[in-house]
Write an enzyme that holds these catalytic residues in place. Sequence first.
Site, mmCIF file in Angstrom:
data_model
loop_
_atom_site.group_PDB
_atom_site.id
_atom_site.type_symbol
_atom_site.label_atom_id
_atom_site.label_comp_id
_atom_site.label_asym_id
_atom_site.label_seq_id
_atom_site.Cartn_x
_atom_site.Cartn_y
_atom_site.Cartn_z
ATOM 1 N N LYS A 172 0.838 -1.216 0.000
ATOM 2 C CA LYS A 172 0.000 0.000 0.000
ATOM 3 C C LYS A 172 0.870 1.263 0.000
ATOM 4 O O LYS A 172 0.576 2.248 -0.696
ATOM 5 C CB LYS A 172 -0.926 -0.038 1.220
ATOM 6 C CG LYS A 172 -1.759 1.206 1.443
ATOM 7 C CD LYS A 172 -2.770 1.462 0.334
ATOM 8 C CE LYS A 172 -3.614 2.693 0.631
ATOM 9 N NZ LYS A 172 -4.367 3.133 -0.555
ATOM 10 N N LYS A 241 0.667 11.684 5.491
ATOM 11 C CA LYS A 241 1.090 10.557 6.346
ATOM 12 C C LYS A 241 1.640 9.422 5.485
ATOM 13 O O LYS A 241 2.712 8.876 5.747
ATOM 14 C CB LYS A 241 -0.118 10.078 7.177
ATOM 15 C CG LYS A 241 0.135 8.850 8.002
ATOM 16 C CD LYS A 241 -0.731 7.626 7.755
ATOM 17 C CE LYS A 241 -2.049 7.686 7.140
ATOM 18 N NZ LYS A 241 -2.759 6.445 6.924
HETATM 19 P P1 NAD Z 1 -11.173 9.241 8.943
HETATM 20 O O1 NAD Z 1 -10.343 10.214 9.719
HETATM 21 O O2 NAD Z 1 -12.320 9.738 8.142
HETATM 22 O O3 NAD Z 1 -11.740 8.103 9.950
HETATM 23 C C1 NAD Z 1 -11.008 7.549 10.996
HETATM 24 C C2 NAD Z 1 -11.988 7.301 12.151
HETATM 25 O O4 NAD Z 1 -11.282 6.630 13.217
HETATM 26 C C3 NAD Z 1 -12.549 8.606 12.755
HETATM 27 O O5 NAD Z 1 -13.967 8.568 12.729
HETATM 28 C C4 NAD Z 1 -12.015 8.608 14.199
HETATM 29 O O6 NAD Z 1 -12.913 9.179 15.133
HETATM 30 C C5 NAD Z 1 -11.825 7.112 14.444
HETATM 31 N N1 NAD Z 1 -10.908 6.800 15.539
HETATM 32 C C6 NAD Z 1 -9.687 7.336 15.810
HETATM 33 N N2 NAD Z 1 -9.161 6.755 16.906
HETATM 34 C C7 NAD Z 1 -10.071 5.847 17.344
HETATM 35 C C8 NAD Z 1 -10.111 4.930 18.435
HETATM 36 N N3 NAD Z 1 -9.102 4.858 19.300
HETATM 37 N N4 NAD Z 1 -11.200 4.135 18.557
HETATM 38 C C9 NAD Z 1 -12.230 4.217 17.682
HETATM 39 N N5 NAD Z 1 -12.248 5.069 16.629
HETATM 40 C C10 NAD Z 1 -11.183 5.864 16.472
HETATM 41 O O7 NAD Z 1 -10.136 8.438 8.042
HETATM 42 P P2 NAD Z 1 -10.478 7.625 6.688
HETATM 43 O O8 NAD Z 1 -10.399 8.544 5.544
HETATM 44 O O9 NAD Z 1 -11.702 6.807 6.931
HETATM 45 O O10 NAD Z 1 -9.195 6.675 6.619
HETATM 46 C C11 NAD Z 1 -9.028 5.536 7.458
HETATM 47 C C12 NAD Z 1 -7.763 4.810 7.012
HETATM 48 O O11 NAD Z 1 -7.926 4.367 5.654
HETATM 49 C C13 NAD Z 1 -6.506 5.689 7.027
HETATM 50 O O12 NAD Z 1 -5.406 4.938 7.437
HETATM 51 C C14 NAD Z 1 -6.365 6.141 5.584
HETATM 52 O O13 NAD Z 1 -5.024 6.467 5.249
HETATM 53 C C15 NAD Z 1 -6.878 4.916 4.856
HETATM 54 N N6 NAD Z 1 -7.446 5.169 3.513
HETATM 55 C C16 NAD Z 1 -8.309 6.217 3.313
HETATM 56 C C17 NAD Z 1 -8.848 6.420 2.046
HETATM 57 C C18 NAD Z 1 -9.807 7.558 1.760
HETATM 58 O O14 NAD Z 1 -10.074 7.806 0.561
HETATM 59 N N7 NAD Z 1 -10.346 8.246 2.737
HETATM 60 C C19 NAD Z 1 -8.520 5.556 0.992
HETATM 61 C C20 NAD Z 1 -7.668 4.496 1.238
HETATM 62 C C21 NAD Z 1 -7.134 4.303 2.505
#
Ligand code: NAD
Length: 298
Positions: A172, A241
């Site tokens: 990734k 990140k």
């Molecule tokens: P986001 O910030 O929208 O969601 C993350 C969620 O995790 C938040 O709602 C937050 O409140 C929650 N969280 C944080 N700490 C927590 C804990 N201790 N217990 C419970 N919940 C907790 O992020 P996202 O965009 O959904 O991305 C999530 C992951 O997927 C990341 O690692 C990101 O790099 C990866 N990703 C994102 C995308 C995208 O298009 N958004 C695409 C591929 C990969």
Amino acid sequence: MTHTIGVIGLGNMGRNMAATLVKKSFTVIGFDLSETACKQAVEQGVIPASQLSILTEQCDIIILSLPKAEHVEAVCLGANGLIHLVTAGTTIIDTTTSVPETSRMVAAECVKRDIAFLDAPVSGGPAGAAAGTMSMVIGGDMKAYRHVLPVLEAMSSTRVHVGDVGAGNIAKIANNMLAAAHLITTAEALTLAEKAGVDPEKVLEAINAGSGRSAASQAMFPTWVMTKAYDSGFTMGLMRKDVGLAKTLAQSLNVELPMAMKSAELWEDSIHKLADSDDFCCIAQCTNPLLFGKEDNA
Ligand code: NAD
């Protein structure tokens, strides 16, 4: 196999993965620290858990979708973390884009308690998560992978099992290193064409019919940059990140990657112009604010 799945982290990705599983007849119990995230997930049929132990009592397959490696470590290994709560035989599927070393460390602690841990980061954005068409790159034990395959199949259209635990995150990181660079090089190509007096929209069409195309030119520019919509659901903060993860991995292995390091420098410098909460496609504005900026800040 259980049909009750736990999802921890109900943000842009986790919420949509959970909703897809609900649509495909799984019962989904969700947990997030954010009340807003929980509320949005409930609207999509997810059963909220007010604490982790409520989720772990009912689920022996648990999906993580957390921002960073440090969150994965805290949720899994912290004082009230998953390893103290889940029953033996549970499988944790970590879809967070995380640090390979963290995946290995968490998996090593899990295995002592007969818990399986797969690192399974995803591509496809919130739209892919909502449609169940994500791509997943998976590291970890093959038996655990086969056990949860029906759940992975419900969430994704492509899955590549790339190796032992940690390998999913390495794949990734390599992928996002390219995507990050492609966004900048595509912005530069369109800037060059515009300065030379040719319509950038036409040049984008030409690139997409030629050998310079990429997901940046085929999907990101047409959907979020040229339209100036900038609403992909993936933030500058998370992409910075990921670029940082690639840089750290290269440095730890003493691998020289001059192009990737230049891209990393540009992503790092963007902090002076773009907030963590801005859309990741806004990076194009650092190359050419007039061409790619929104009217009000161009
Ligand atoms: P986001 O910030 O929208 O969601 C993350 C969620 O995790 C938040 O709602 C937050 O409140 C929650 N969280 C944080 N700490 C927590 C804990 N201790 N217990 C419970 N919940 C907790 O992020 P996202 O965009 O959904 O991305 C999530 C992951 O997927 C990341 O690692 C990101 O790099 C990866 N990703 C994102 C995308 C995208 O298009 N958004 C695409 C591929 C990969």
